[in-house]
Write a protein that holds these residues in place. Structure first.
Motif, short mmCIF file in Angstrom:
data_model
loop_
_atom_site.label_atom_id
_atom_site.label_comp_id
_atom_site.label_asym_id
_atom_site.label_seq_id
_atom_site.Cartn_x
_atom_site.Cartn_y
_atom_site.Cartn_z
N ASP A 153 -8.98 8.04 -4.60
CA ASP A 153 -9.57 9.18 -3.92
C ASP A 153 -11.10 9.02 -3.85
N GLY A 154 -11.66 9.22 -2.67
CA GLY A 154 -13.10 9.10 -2.48
C GLY A 154 -13.57 7.69 -2.18
N GLN A 155 -12.65 6.73 -2.14
CA GLN A 155 -13.01 5.33 -1.89
C GLN A 155 -13.29 5.11 -0.41
N LEU A 156 -14.27 4.26 -0.11
CA LEU A 156 -14.53 3.86 1.27
C LEU A 156 -13.45 2.88 1.70
N VAL A 157 -12.91 3.10 2.91
CA VAL A 157 -11.88 2.21 3.43
C VAL A 157 -12.34 1.62 4.75
N GLU A 158 -11.81 0.45 5.06
CA GLU A 158 -12.17 -0.26 6.28
C GLU A 158 -11.06 -0.09 7.30
N TYR A 159 -11.37 -0.39 8.54
CA TYR A 159 -10.39 -0.37 9.61
C TYR A 159 -9.30 -1.39 9.30
N GLY A 160 -8.03 -0.96 9.34
CA GLY A 160 -6.91 -1.85 9.10
C GLY A 160 -6.58 -2.07 7.63
N GLN A 161 -7.33 -1.48 6.72
CA GLN A 161 -7.06 -1.66 5.29
C GLN A 161 -5.79 -0.92 4.89
N PRO A 162 -4.88 -1.58 4.17
CA PRO A 162 -3.66 -0.88 3.71
C PRO A 162 -4.00 0.25 2.74
N LEU A 163 -3.39 1.43 2.95
CA LEU A 163 -3.62 2.60 2.11
C LEU A 163 -2.41 2.87 1.21
N PHE A 164 -1.21 2.72 1.79
CA PHE A 164 0.02 3.01 1.08
C PHE A 164 1.06 1.94 1.37
N LEU A 165 1.97 1.72 0.43
CA LEU A 165 3.14 0.90 0.67
C LEU A 165 4.33 1.84 0.69
N VAL A 166 5.17 1.73 1.74
CA VAL A 166 6.31 2.63 1.91
C VAL A 166 7.58 1.79 2.01
N LYS A 167 8.61 2.20 1.27
CA LYS A 167 9.92 1.57 1.37
C LYS A 167 10.68 2.33 2.48
N PRO A 168 10.87 1.69 3.64
CA PRO A 168 11.53 2.39 4.75
C PRO A 168 12.99 2.73 4.43
N GLN A 169 13.47 3.84 5.02
CA GLN A 169 14.87 4.26 4.81
C GLN A 169 15.66 4.05 6.08
#
Length: 169
Positions: A153-169
């Motif tokens: 939380d509060g971290q600077l992120v770049e364009y295209g940077q992965p934020l979350f990993l999701v296991k698709p259903q």
């Protein structure tokens, strides 16, 4: 010009060998320029009385090293950092559509939108990315379960940077 159109222009410039692009449409002007450390977007909108200019770097600006020997260790560390999140090929990555500040909740005292183990659908808001004082809600765009939150939380992120990993259903 819409934010999505600007994002697509940034993607095209990033994936091409173009060093600089200037795009004008009506009262809008977008200037994209690549540098060694990343892509920079500069947008200008003109009206009758006001002219606004905004610069949005796609990568944090770093001071140039004084010696070439200092630049080599930094280049060797970058690939290791990029390999860490992608441990399972079946996981979907929710990436940042822009440069900004990552917020996992709507306000500092509120609970996070999602955390590891949370179920999400395509239209579930998973976080906010603040860019140029605009708070942009980021949706999961996939149905599944959050496996890992990759940024703090509060971290600077770049364009295209992965934020979350999701296991698709």
């Amino acid at each position: 010009m819409k934010v999505q159109e600007i994002r697509e222009l940034i993607k095209l410039v990033d994936q091409s060998s173009i060093a600089e692009l200037v795009f004008e449409s009506g009262n809008s002007k977008v200037k994209l320029k690549k540098s060694v450390s990343g892509t920079y977007a500069e947008s200008a909108a003109q009206s009758a009385a006001v002219q606004e200019t905004a610069a949005q770097p796609a990568a944090p600006v770093q001071a140039a090293p004084a010696k070439k020997e200092e630049a080599q260790p930094a280049a060797q560390e970058a690939p290791a950092a990029q390999e860490t999140p992608a441990t399972d090929e079946n996981l979907h990555k929710i990436t940042s559509p822009m440069v900004g500040t990552f917020y996992q909740s709507p306000s500092p005292d509120a609970d996070p939108y999602v955390k590891a183990g949370s179920s999400v659908s395509e239209d579930t808001v998973v976080c906010i990315v603040e860019a140029m004082k605009l708070f942009n809600e980021i949706e999961a765009e996939v149905q599944g379960e959050i496996v890992e939150v990759l940024v703090k939380d509060g971290q600077l992120v770049e364009y295209g940077q992965p934020l979350f990993l999701v296991k698709p259903q």
